[in-house]
Design an enzyme around this catalytic site. Structure first.
Site, short mmCIF file in Angstrom:
data_model
loop_
_atom_site.label_atom_id
_atom_site.label_comp_id
_atom_site.label_asym_id
_atom_site.label_seq_id
_atom_site.Cartn_x
_atom_site.Cartn_y
_atom_site.Cartn_z
CG HIS A 149 -1.72 -1.22 1.41
ND1 HIS A 149 -3.00 -1.40 0.93
CD2 HIS A 149 -1.37 -2.39 2.01
CE1 HIS A 149 -3.42 -2.62 1.26
NE2 HIS A 149 -2.44 -3.24 1.90
CB SER A 179 15.89 22.40 -13.80
OG SER A 179 15.19 23.63 -13.77
#
Ligand code: ARG
Length: 430
Positions: free
Chosen positions: A155, A277
Site C-alpha cells: 500500500h 533544469s
C-alpha cells in the site's frame, strides 16, 4: 511505374496515400526480400520453371543487390511502390526478360509475408539478446548488493525488510516469464508462408518443403489461407512479448524514478547521467528513466493497436495489413534501445547502503520481532498483540537484523536457479 501496370498510372494523390511510409519502412525488409527470392527461384528451377543457366544469372543478380543492401546503398526509387517492386525492377534492368521470370508462382502478398517472418525472427532474436544482457546485469547486481537492505512496501506504506538483492532479482525473474512469451512469438514467426501466393496457392507444383528448408524455417504454414491469416497474428504475438518485457522494464523505471526522489534517496547516478533544469540550479533529474517509463508504457499498447487494426478484416489479403509495419517496426527498435539503455544505466547505479538505519523505517522490523517471540514459544497471535501494543505505546525498539533463509528470500536469493530458468529459454532463440 508499377509491377501491375496496365497502360495507366494511378493519380499521384492515390499513389502517395496508398504507399504511405512503405518506401522508408520496406528498407528494413530488403535483405529478407532478396533471401526469399533466392529460395523461391532455387525452388522454381527444381520444378523446371527456370533453367540452370537462368537460375545462375538470377542468383548472381540477387547477390549484387544483396551486396548493395549490406553496404547501405539500397534505395526505393520515387515512383516505385515497395521493396518487392524495387528488387524486381533492378533485376529486370540488369537481366532483361529473365528478371521477369522470378515472380512465377508467387505474389507480393506472400513475399511480404515471408519477408516479415524472416524480419520478425531476427528482431525477436535481437530483443532476446538485449533482454539477456539486461537479465545478467540484474542478477549480477542482485548478488553484488544482496546484503543491502531497503524498505519493502505494501500500500506504499513501510512494510517489511526487503533488499537490493531481492529488488534486482525480482526484475530478473520477471524477465524470465517474459521470455516464455518471446519464445512463443518466435515459434509462431518461424513458419514458412511462401507458396501461399496471393493467399490461395498456385497451380504450379511449388515445392514448399524446399523453400522451408532453404530459409531455415522450423515448419511451414501448410494451409495457404492460414499462411495469409498469419499476417497480423505473427505481429500480434510478437507485440505481446514486446509489451510484456516493456511492462517489466517500465515498472523498474518507475521504481528508479521514485528511489531517486529526495524523499527516498535510495539510489543515485553520476551527475553526467542525469539532466538539469533551466531554472532550478540544484536539479539532477531522472529523465532517462522517465523517457524509458513513457516509451515502455506506450509499447504495452502495441498489441491493442494491432488488434484494432486487424479486427474483423475479411479473410485473405487486405491493404490495411500494410499498416502493421508502421506499428511493429518502431516497436522492436524502441524496446531494444530501452533494454540497452537500462543495462547501461544500471551498470552506473549507486546504491545507498544505510537506508534502513533511518528511524522512519523502524517498523520494518516488527514482524521479525513477532517471529522471534514465536520461535521462543509464544503463540503467534499473542506475539503479534504484544509487539502491536509496544508500537502503540511507543516502547517498541527495533532489532535491525533479518534471518530469512527460505528459497527466494533475502538471504537465499536462488540466483543460480533463476539464471537456469532464463538461460534455458534464451537458448531457444540463439
Ligand atoms: N506494401 C504491401 C503490404 O505491405 C505489399 C503487398 C501488396 N499487395 C497488394 N495486393 N497490393 O501489404
Amino acid at each position: 511505374m508499377k509491377l501491375w501496370s496496365k497502360g495507366f498510372e494511378p493519380d499521384q494523390l492515390i499513389e502517395r496515400f496508398t504507399v504511405g511510409a512503405d518506401r522508408e519502412l520496406d528498407l528494413r525488409l530488403a535483405r529478407y526480400d532478396v533471401q526469399g527470392s533466392m529460395a523461391h527461384i532455387r525452388m522454381l528451377e527444381s520444378i523446371g520453371l527456370l533453367s540452370k543457366d537462368e537460375l545462375d544469372k538470377l542468383l548472381a543478380g540477387l547477390q549484387e543487390i544483396a551486396a548493395i543492401i549490406e553496404e547501405g546503398n539500397f534505395r526505393i526509387d520515387d515512383g516505385v511502390e515497395d521493396v518487392h517492386s524495387q528488387v524486381e525492377f533492378m533485376l529486370t534492368a540488369k537481366l532483361g526478360d529473365i528478371g521477369k521470370k522470378i515472380h512465377s508462382g508467387r505474389s507480393r502478398n506472400d513475399q511480404v509475408l515471408v519477408d516479415l517472418k524472416l524480419f520478425m525472427r531476427d528482431e525477436l532474436r535481437r530483443i532476446a539478446s538485449e533482454s539477456e544482457r539486461f537479465f545478467h546485469k540484474l542478477l549480477e547486481l542482485s548478488e553484488k548488493h544482496k546484503d543491502v537492505l531497503m524498505p519493502g512496501y505494501t500500500h506504499l506504506q513501510v512494510a517489511m525488510p526487503s533488499s537490493f538483492g531481492l529488488w534486482f532479482g525480482a526484475y530478473a525473474e520477471s524477465l524470465a516469464d517474459d521470455m516464455q512469451l518471446l519464445v512463443a512469438a518466435y515459434n509462431i514467426a518461424n513458419q514458412n508462408p511462401l507458396g501461399s501466393a496471393a493467399g490461395y496457392g498456385s497451380s504450379f507444383p511449388l515445392d514448399r518443403e524446399m523453400t522451408t528448408r532453404l530459409l531455415g524455417f522450423a515448419d511451414l504454414h501448410y494451409n495457404v489461407v492460414a499462411a495469409q491469416m498469419s499476417r497480423g497474428k505473427t505481429e500480434r504475438a510478437a507485440a505481446m512479448a514486446i509489451a510484456a518485457i516493456a511492462s517489466t522494464l517500465g515498472h523498474l523505471a518507475m521504481d528508479v524514478c521514485m528511489w531517486m526522489c529526495q524523499n527516498f534517496g535510495f539510489v543515485s547516478f553520476p551527475d553526467e547521467l542525469t539532466t538539469g533544469s533551466s531554472i532550478m540550479p540544484h536539479k539532477k533529474n531522472p529523465d532517462v528513466f522517465e523517457i524509458m517509463r513513457g516509451k515502455c508504457n506506450r509499447l504495452t499498447a502495441v498489441p491493442n493497436e494491432i488488434a484494432l487494426l486487424t479486427a474483423n478484416l475479411p479473410l485473405g489479403y487486405n491493404r490495411d495489413l500494410q499498416l502493421l509495419k508502421d506499428i511493429i517496426f518502431p516497436a522492436t527498435t524502441e524496446l531494444a534501445e530501452c533494454l540497452d539503455m537500462a543495462t547501461f544505466m544500471l551498470g552506473h547505479m549507486q546504491v545507498r547502503r544505510d537506508i534502513v538505519s533511518d528511524p522512519r523505517y523502524d517498523y520494518l522490523f516488527t514482524v521479525e520481532e513477532v517471529n522471534r517471540l514465536v520461535l521462543g514459544g509464544m503463540p503467534f497471535r499473542e506475539a503479534y498483540r504484544k509487539v502491536g501494543l509496544e508500537v502503540q505505546d511507543g516502547t517498541y525498539r527495533p532489532v535491525r537484523e533479518v534471518h530469512h533463509t527460505h528459497a527466494g528470500s533475502i538471504s537465499n536469493l536462488c540466483s543460480d536457479r533463476i539464471a537456469a530458468k532464463f538461460d534455458a529459454l534464451a537458448q531457444k532463440l540463439k
